[in-house]
Scaffold this motif. Structure first.
Motif, PDB file in Angstrom:
ATOM      1  N   GLN A 105     -24.643 -55.494 -52.924  1.00 52.95           N
ATOM      2  CA  GLN A 105     -25.144 -54.130 -52.800  1.00 52.95           C
ATOM      3  C   GLN A 105     -26.283 -54.157 -51.788  1.00 52.95           C
ATOM      4  OE1 GLN A 105     -23.540 -51.718 -54.786  1.00 52.95           O
ATOM      5  NE2 GLN A 105     -24.400 -50.429 -53.195  1.00 52.95           N
ATOM      6  N   HIS A 106     -25.985 -53.752 -50.546  1.00 52.46           N
ATOM      7  CA  HIS A 106     -26.979 -53.794 -49.473  1.00 52.46           C
ATOM      8  C   HIS A 106     -27.632 -52.451 -49.205  1.00 52.46           C
ATOM      9  CE1 HIS A 106     -24.811 -57.593 -47.807  1.00 52.46           C
ATOM     10  NE2 HIS A 106     -25.825 -57.933 -48.571  1.00 52.46           N
ATOM     11  N   PHE A 107     -27.145 -51.409 -49.858  1.00 53.17           N
ATOM     12  CA  PHE A 107     -27.687 -50.073 -49.622  1.00 53.17           C
ATOM     13  C   PHE A 107     -27.965 -49.386 -50.950  1.00 53.17           C
ATOM     14  CE2 PHE A 107     -25.005 -51.173 -46.025  1.00 53.17           C
ATOM     15  CZ  PHE A 107     -25.860 -50.967 -44.964  1.00 53.17           C
ATOM     16  N   ILE A 108     -29.060 -48.655 -50.991  1.00 58.39           N
ATOM     17  CA  ILE A 108     -29.442 -47.880 -52.166  1.00 58.39           C
ATOM     18  C   ILE A 108     -29.722 -46.466 -51.701  1.00 58.39           C
ATOM     19  CG2 ILE A 108     -30.993 -47.700 -54.145  1.00 58.39           C
ATOM     20  CD1 ILE A 108     -31.792 -50.652 -53.571  1.00 58.39           C
ATOM     21  N   HIS A 109     -29.031 -45.488 -52.291  1.00 62.61           N
ATOM     22  CA  HIS A 109     -29.120 -44.100 -51.827  1.00 62.61           C
ATOM     23  C   HIS A 109     -28.807 -44.014 -50.325  1.00 62.61           C
ATOM     24  CE1 HIS A 109     -30.668 -43.004 -55.709  1.00 62.61           C
ATOM     25  NE2 HIS A 109     -31.762 -43.709 -55.557  1.00 62.61           N
ATOM     26  N   GLY A 110     -27.925 -44.888 -49.870  1.00 61.56           N
ATOM     27  CA  GLY A 110     -27.528 -44.872 -48.469  1.00 61.56           C
ATOM     28  C   GLY A 110     -28.510 -45.531 -47.528  1.00 61.56           C
ATOM     29  N   GLU A 111     -29.592 -46.091 -48.044  1.00 63.11           N
ATOM     30  CA  GLU A 111     -30.626 -46.698 -47.202  1.00 63.11           C
ATOM     31  C   GLU A 111     -30.696 -48.202 -47.438  1.00 63.11           C
ATOM     32  OE1 GLU A 111     -32.066 -45.090 -44.924  1.00 63.11           O
ATOM     33  OE2 GLU A 111     -31.854 -42.983 -45.478  1.00 63.11           O
ATOM     34  N   ASP A 112     -31.182 -48.901 -46.423  1.00 65.72           N
ATOM     35  CA  ASP A 112     -31.282 -50.350 -46.460  1.00 65.72           C
ATOM     36  C   ASP A 112     -32.687 -50.768 -46.895  1.00 65.72           C
ATOM     37  OD1 ASP A 112     -31.353 -53.088 -45.954  1.00 65.72           O
ATOM     38  OD2 ASP A 112     -30.205 -52.926 -44.095  1.00 65.72           O
ATOM     39  N   PRO A 113     -32.822 -51.563 -47.967  1.00 65.63           N
ATOM     40  CA  PRO A 113     -34.149 -52.015 -48.400  1.00 65.63           C
ATOM     41  C   PRO A 113     -34.908 -52.801 -47.336  1.00 65.63           C
ATOM     42  CG  PRO A 113     -32.537 -52.429 -50.116  1.00 65.63           C
ATOM     43  CD  PRO A 113     -31.764 -52.006 -48.895  1.00 65.63           C
ATOM     44  N   TYR A 114     -34.216 -53.310 -46.348  1.00 64.84           N
ATOM     45  CA  TYR A 114     -34.868 -54.054 -45.265  1.00 64.84           C
ATOM     46  C   TYR A 114     -35.706 -53.140 -44.375  1.00 64.84           C
ATOM     47  CZ  TYR A 114     -35.307 -57.102 -41.162  1.00 64.84           C
ATOM     48  OH  TYR A 114     -35.784 -57.845 -40.107  1.00 64.84           O
ATOM     49  N   ASP A 115     -35.359 -51.845 -44.346  1.00 59.13           N
ATOM     50  CA  ASP A 115     -36.016 -50.911 -43.433  1.00 59.13           C
ATOM     51  C   ASP A 115     -37.421 -50.545 -43.899  1.00 59.13           C
ATOM     52  OD1 ASP A 115     -33.735 -50.916 -41.882  1.00 59.13           O
ATOM     53  OD2 ASP A 115     -32.922 -49.080 -42.779  1.00 59.13           O
ATOM     54  N   ASP A 116     -38.301 -50.333 -42.944  1.00 59.48           N
ATOM     55  CA  ASP A 116     -39.666 -49.934 -43.253  1.00 59.48           C
ATOM     56  C   ASP A 116     -39.677 -48.621 -44.043  1.00 59.48           C
ATOM     57  OD1 ASP A 116     -40.629 -52.106 -41.896  1.00 59.48           O
ATOM     58  OD2 ASP A 116     -41.031 -51.012 -40.029  1.00 59.48           O
ATOM     59  N   GLY A 117     -40.543 -48.548 -45.022  1.00 58.26           N
ATOM     60  CA  GLY A 117     -40.725 -47.320 -45.783  1.00 58.26           C
ATOM     61  C   GLY A 117     -39.797 -47.157 -46.963  1.00 58.26           C
ATOM     62  N   PHE A 118     -38.824 -48.072 -47.113  1.00 61.25           N
ATOM     63  CA  PHE A 118     -37.845 -47.911 -48.188  1.00 61.25           C
ATOM     64  C   PHE A 118     -38.512 -47.879 -49.555  1.00 61.25           C
ATOM     65  CE2 PHE A 118     -35.279 -49.696 -51.550  1.00 61.25           C
ATOM     66  CZ  PHE A 118     -34.150 -48.916 -51.493  1.00 61.25           C
ATOM     67  N   PHE A 119     -39.410 -48.806 -49.814  1.00 59.02           N
ATOM     68  CA  PHE A 119     -39.990 -48.919 -51.158  1.00 59.02           C
ATOM     69  C   PHE A 119     -40.993 -47.807 -51.461  1.00 59.02           C
ATOM     70  CE2 PHE A 119     -38.481 -53.130 -49.959  1.00 59.02           C
ATOM     71  CZ  PHE A 119     -37.657 -53.402 -51.025  1.00 59.02           C
ATOM     72  N   MET A 121     -40.266 -44.726 -50.470  1.00 58.94           N
ATOM     73  CA  MET A 121     -39.339 -43.642 -50.819  1.00 58.94           C
ATOM     74  C   MET A 121     -38.737 -43.833 -52.200  1.00 58.94           C
ATOM     75  SD  MET A 121     -37.148 -42.635 -47.414  1.00 58.94           S
ATOM     76  CE  MET A 121     -36.429 -44.273 -47.195  1.00 58.94           C
ATOM     77  N   TYR A 122     -38.509 -45.109 -52.583  1.00 58.84           N
ATOM     78  CA  TYR A 122     -37.811 -45.393 -53.836  1.00 58.84           C
ATOM     79  C   TYR A 122     -38.606 -46.391 -54.681  1.00 58.84           C
ATOM     80  CZ  TYR A 122     -34.043 -43.196 -51.240  1.00 58.84           C
ATOM     81  OH  TYR A 122     -33.298 -42.315 -50.501  1.00 58.84           O
ATOM     82  N   PRO A 123     -39.690 -45.938 -55.296  1.00 59.04           N
ATOM     83  CA  PRO A 123     -40.490 -46.853 -56.121  1.00 59.04           C
ATOM     84  C   PRO A 123     -39.729 -47.380 -57.334  1.00 59.04           C
ATOM     85  CG  PRO A 123     -41.229 -44.581 -56.390  1.00 59.04           C
ATOM     86  CD  PRO A 123     -40.274 -44.589 -55.242  1.00 59.04           C
ATOM     87  N   GLU A 124     -38.693 -46.661 -57.779  1.00 57.99           N
ATOM     88  CA  GLU A 124     -37.860 -47.108 -58.897  1.00 57.99           C
ATOM     89  C   GLU A 124     -36.610 -47.821 -58.382  1.00 57.99           C
ATOM     90  OE1 GLU A 124     -39.006 -46.794 -61.973  1.00 57.99           O
ATOM     91  OE2 GLU A 124     -40.779 -45.827 -61.110  1.00 57.99           O
ATOM     92  N   TRP A 125     -36.793 -48.587 -57.334  1.00 56.05           N
ATOM     93  CA  TRP A 125     -35.651 -49.179 -56.653  1.00 56.05           C
ATOM     94  C   TRP A 125     -34.855 -50.107 -57.547  1.00 56.05           C
ATOM     95  CZ3 TRP A 125     -34.970 -54.417 -56.126  1.00 56.05           C
ATOM     96  CH2 TRP A 125     -36.083 -55.239 -56.327  1.00 56.05           C
TER      97      TRP A 125
END
Length: 258
Positions: A105-119, A121-125
């Protein structure tokens, strides 16, 4: 010993030469390796990731198997499965027969955790990520193991623990075990988190629920990391009470006593 998660230049995020990876495996004292090249499709930006050249990949494996090497070479693939694009992943799994498939699972809500700002946006990742895994494996069964459970933590310094989302993890493991699948112990997080993924507490729960199928992988994208901490991971599994580590041939697990 075995390293069942490796990438070469066939994957979009590596430029490693396959023969150099094989020689590194020899140096590391490995008995068998499996190349698991990435097949990812970005759910929101489908043209962002270049698909792998699977025909070239087949040629690479044929070349590697002709080398005078003590290391056995298996062909696999790492599918970045998303429920939004399930037909495409099912098609690849059907049309590209190999020894071993990692469902990641490389994407969460269509976004990549590797990208800046992901965490931010999704503190409950963690719950979101586990929910995405459960959704994927509830609809897709053409895989061998679920890959690196908890891996986004290496991008934010957070270890995933069983106690944080026990119901989701238990549901994932019960589904995996019922379907005759397994999980991967991935060593790539150790330099950042000081632990492998999944964490020991999650491995313990998988074992408690009856999980037996488990593979070891360095997730190496260059020769310097081939076989990294694989022997340590083997000893960890033995200390936790696992009896076997698995390799695969034509999608069938082979159990090796620890």
């Amino acid at each position: 010993m075995f390293d069942y998660h490796m990438h070469t230049g066939i994957s979009f995020d590596s430029d490693a030469d396959p023969i150099a990876m094989l020689r590194a495996a020899e140096t590391a004292g490995l008995d068998e390796i499996c190349f698991t090249e990435h097949y990812d499709i970005h759910p929101l930006r489908p043209n962002e990731i270049q698909p792998p050249d699977l025909e070239q990949y087949k040629r690479n494996i044929q070349l590697l198997r002709k080398q005078n090497s003590s290391v056995r070479v298996k062909m696999g693939i790492e599918l970045g499965v998303t429920t939004e694009l399930l037909p495409q992943f099912k098609k690849i799994a059907d049309e590209f027969p190999c020894d071993f498939v990692i469902c990641s699972q490389h994407f969460i809500h269509g976004e990549d955790p590797y990208d800046d700002g992901f965490f931010d946006m999704y503190p409950e990742w963690k719950a979101d990520y586990l929910g995405a895994i459960l959704s994927s494996i509830s609809s897709f069964d053409k895989y061998s193991v679920v890959g690196h459970i908890g891996y986004p933590g290496k991008y934010c310094g957070q270890v995933m623990r069983h106690s944080e989302n026990p119901d989701l993890l238990d549901a994932i493991f019960k589904k995996i075990i019922y379907d005759g699948k397994g999980i991967e112990l991935n060593t790539s997080s150790f330099s950042v988190l000081g632990e492998f993924v999944p964490a020991n507490c999650i491995l313990n729960r998988y074992l408690e629920l009856g999980g037996e199928i488990i593979t070891l992988g360095s997730d190496s994208h260059d020769p310097s990391r081939v076989g990294e901490k694989i022997h340590d991971a083997k000893e960890l599994l033995r200390s936790l009470g696992f009896k076997y580590v698995c390799t695969f041939s034509e999608m069938n697990p082979i159990f090796h006593t620890l």
